[in-house]
Design a protein around this motif. Structure first.
Motif, PDB file in Angstrom:
ATOM      1  N   TRP A 189       0.706  -1.517  -0.185  1.00 53.36           N
ATOM      2  CA  TRP A 189       0.319   0.275  -0.062  1.00 53.36           C
ATOM      3  C   TRP A 189       0.731   1.365   0.472  1.00 53.36           C
ATOM      4  CZ3 TRP A 189      -5.322  -0.526  -0.720  1.00 53.36           C
ATOM      5  CH2 TRP A 189      -5.444  -1.662  -0.520  1.00 53.36           C
ATOM      6  N   GLY A 190       0.544   2.197  -0.729  1.00 48.12           N
ATOM      7  CA  GLY A 190       1.904   3.755  -0.398  1.00 48.12           C
ATOM      8  C   GLY A 190       0.056   4.571  -0.517  1.00 48.12           C
ATOM      9  N   MET A 191       0.933   5.689   0.404  1.00 53.86           N
ATOM     10  CA  MET A 191       0.209   5.942   1.039  1.00 53.86           C
ATOM     11  C   MET A 191       1.050   8.098   0.286  1.00 53.86           C
ATOM     12  SD  MET A 191      -0.852   8.313   4.427  1.00 53.86           S
ATOM     13  CE  MET A 191      -1.203   7.390   5.483  1.00 53.86           C
ATOM     14  N   VAL A 192      -0.699   9.192  -0.459  1.00 54.51           N
ATOM     15  CA  VAL A 192       0.455   9.992  -0.905  1.00 54.51           C
ATOM     16  C   VAL A 192      -0.549  11.468   0.146  1.00 54.51           C
ATOM     17  CG1 VAL A 192      -1.138  10.231  -2.177  1.00 54.51           C
ATOM     18  CG2 VAL A 192       0.674  11.584  -2.659  1.00 54.51           C
ATOM     19  N   VAL A 193       0.891  12.286   0.268  1.00 49.77           N
ATOM     20  CA  VAL A 193       0.004  13.421   1.506  1.00 49.77           C
ATOM     21  C   VAL A 193       0.904  14.603   1.066  1.00 49.77           C
ATOM     22  CG1 VAL A 193      -0.680  14.420   3.588  1.00 49.77           C
ATOM     23  CG2 VAL A 193       0.476  11.118   3.279  1.00 49.77           C
ATOM     24  N   TRP A 194       0.166  15.747   0.623  1.00 46.50           N
ATOM     25  CA  TRP A 194       0.051  16.756   0.314  1.00 46.50           C
ATOM     26  C   TRP A 194       0.970  17.288   1.581  1.00 46.50           C
ATOM     27  CZ3 TRP A 194      -0.741  21.876   2.689  1.00 46.50           C
ATOM     28  CH2 TRP A 194       0.040  22.886   2.138  1.00 46.50           C
TER      29      TRP A 194
END
Length: 427
Positions: free
Chosen positions: A153-158
């Motif tokens: 799983w990956g997470m992208v956060v600004w």
């Protein structure tokens, strides 16, 4: 009069029965039901303390508003924008009963996790609200994705640490996260979305911001790389918070790998509500003469709303005006031959101008194919969505529709033009 009958309330664009709505949050599909969560201030007509509103649908068209999913009186932290997943493999170990966990991510300056064990209706707080990822600087808007190649799983956060950009983190259990890499770009502001999209036998990754600006590249399980020097636009209008297109996200767990997107349209409002969602579109990736591009087309389920249709065929308009019977909630499909034209204008509460020599619709590149344009309009009282050439063009506007006219400079030939009257989604 019911809450949905105000003269400018969209009849096939979802809006909250009452109160303010903005960003789309954590759209997911689970066991025959589409769940749409959204930023919501239920007792205000302007942005205020955020809740997560909730609506459900079995066909992506007819929506039923549900009780709020996240409430600041119950759930800790700033309940701002974020994404969600259906944990079908129980990677989190949270499953307790027949339903798979639906896990959503929210919070500012650190990511908080909430999970549902009743199919997305009610949510509990994980680990008393402990932040599972905390980027540097100001941060918000986590979005989680699955990479089937690395099986992680990956997470992208600004965040704004060192300028606009996103932090990527990875996990095997959706709860414990390890920082992987950072990608920066001036245009990459708020509400990132990261999508694995097929093209033939290959797959590419699309990274887009709240504005709909995007680049295409590759993801190796820890790092995103692209050779693009600048972004393209999913929606070719001026996009900003509160505009006709902003903060779109794609549904997770949709059957057959279909990629469905909805966004926030912030310009429309009435006496008891503010803002609405865009009509859902299918995203597809295409190899064009200008490179890889994301196309957007209205979901085919729109046909469920058609109540009647009328077709005009083989009509030439030369240096003049053609009146077209329409209404205020309809879908228009047209094939227009522009080989002998200089320009034409569709008047519909605003002028949509096509310049033949430039091959431009407004400020978007829109070249004819064999001298012809394929146009599609969705008109919903104060909302207008424009699509062209099977999704290469996608534009959204707020307007008050007038009688539809086609104004020709030179010789414009309408091969076919069909108007489908559309019924209301409000049952």
């Amino acid at each position: 009069m019911t809450d949905y009958d105000e003269e400018n309330r969209g009849q096939f664009h979802f809006s909250s029965r009452r109160g303010w709505m903005n960003d789309i949050n954590a759209p997911v599909y689970y066991r025959g039901v589409y769940h749409l969560y959204f930023q919501h201030a239920p007792n205000s007509l302007v942005w205020d303390t955020m809740h997560w509103g909730h609506a459900t649908s079995t066909d992506l068209v007819h929506w039923q508003q549900q009780p709020n999913a996240l409430d600041p009186a119950v759930h800790p932290g700033d309940l701002w924008s974020g994404g969600g997943v259906v944990d079908t493999a129980n990677a989190s170990g949270l499953k307790n009963g027949d339903d798979d966990p639906i896990i959503v991510y929210s919070g500012t300056n650190g990511v908080t996790v909430f999970y549902s064990l009743d199919g997305g209706t009610t949510f509990s707080t994980y680990a008393d609200g402990r932040k599972v990822v905390t980027p540097g600087g100001t941060s918000r808007d986590p979005k989680v994705f699955w990479d089937p190649v690395s099986e992680t799983w990956g997470m992208v956060v600004w965040s704004d640490e060192g300028g606009n950009g996103v932090d990527f983190s990875v996990s095997t259990n959706l709860l414990d996260w390890t920082f992987a890499t950072r990608f920066t770009a001036d245009w990459l502001f708020e509400c990132p979305n990261f999508i694995r999209m097929p093209l033939g036998d290959d797959h590419h990754w699309v990274l887009h911001a709240a504005s709909g600006k995007y680049v295409v590249g590759d993801w190796d399980g820890t790092t995103f790389r692209t050779d693009w020097t600048g972004p393209e636009r999913i929606n070719q209008t001026e996009t900003f918070a509160g505009a006709g297109y902003y903060a779109g996200l794609t549904f997770e767990n949709v059957p057959d790998g279909r990629i469905v997107s909805m966004a926030w349209q912030g310009e429309n409002k009435g006496s008891v509500w503010t803002g609405n969602a865009s009509f859902p579109v299918d995203f597809t990736l295409h190899d064009t003469p200008d490179g890889l591009r994301v196309f957007s087309t209205p979901i085919p389920e729109i046909a469920l709303l058609r109540t009647s249709s009328e077709t005009l065929e083989n009509r030439t308009v030369e240096d003049g005006t053609q009146q077209l019977a329409a209404g205020d909630t309809y879908e228009l499909e047209a094939t227009i031959d522009v080989r002998e034209a200089t320009r034409f204008t569709l008047r519909i509460g605003r002028d949509l101008v096509y310049d033949v020599a430039a091959g431009m619709l407004e400020d978007a590149k829109f070249p004819p194919v064999d001298g012809k344009l394929e146009l599609r309009l969705l008109v919903d009282r104060d909302q207008l969505d424009v699509f062209g050439n099977d999704g290469a063009i996608y534009q959204s506007y707020n307007l008050r529709p007038t009688e539809l006219e086609l104004v020709a400079e030179g010789r414009v030939h309408v091969d076919t033009l069909t108007v489908h009257q559309l019924g209301s989604i409000w049952r």
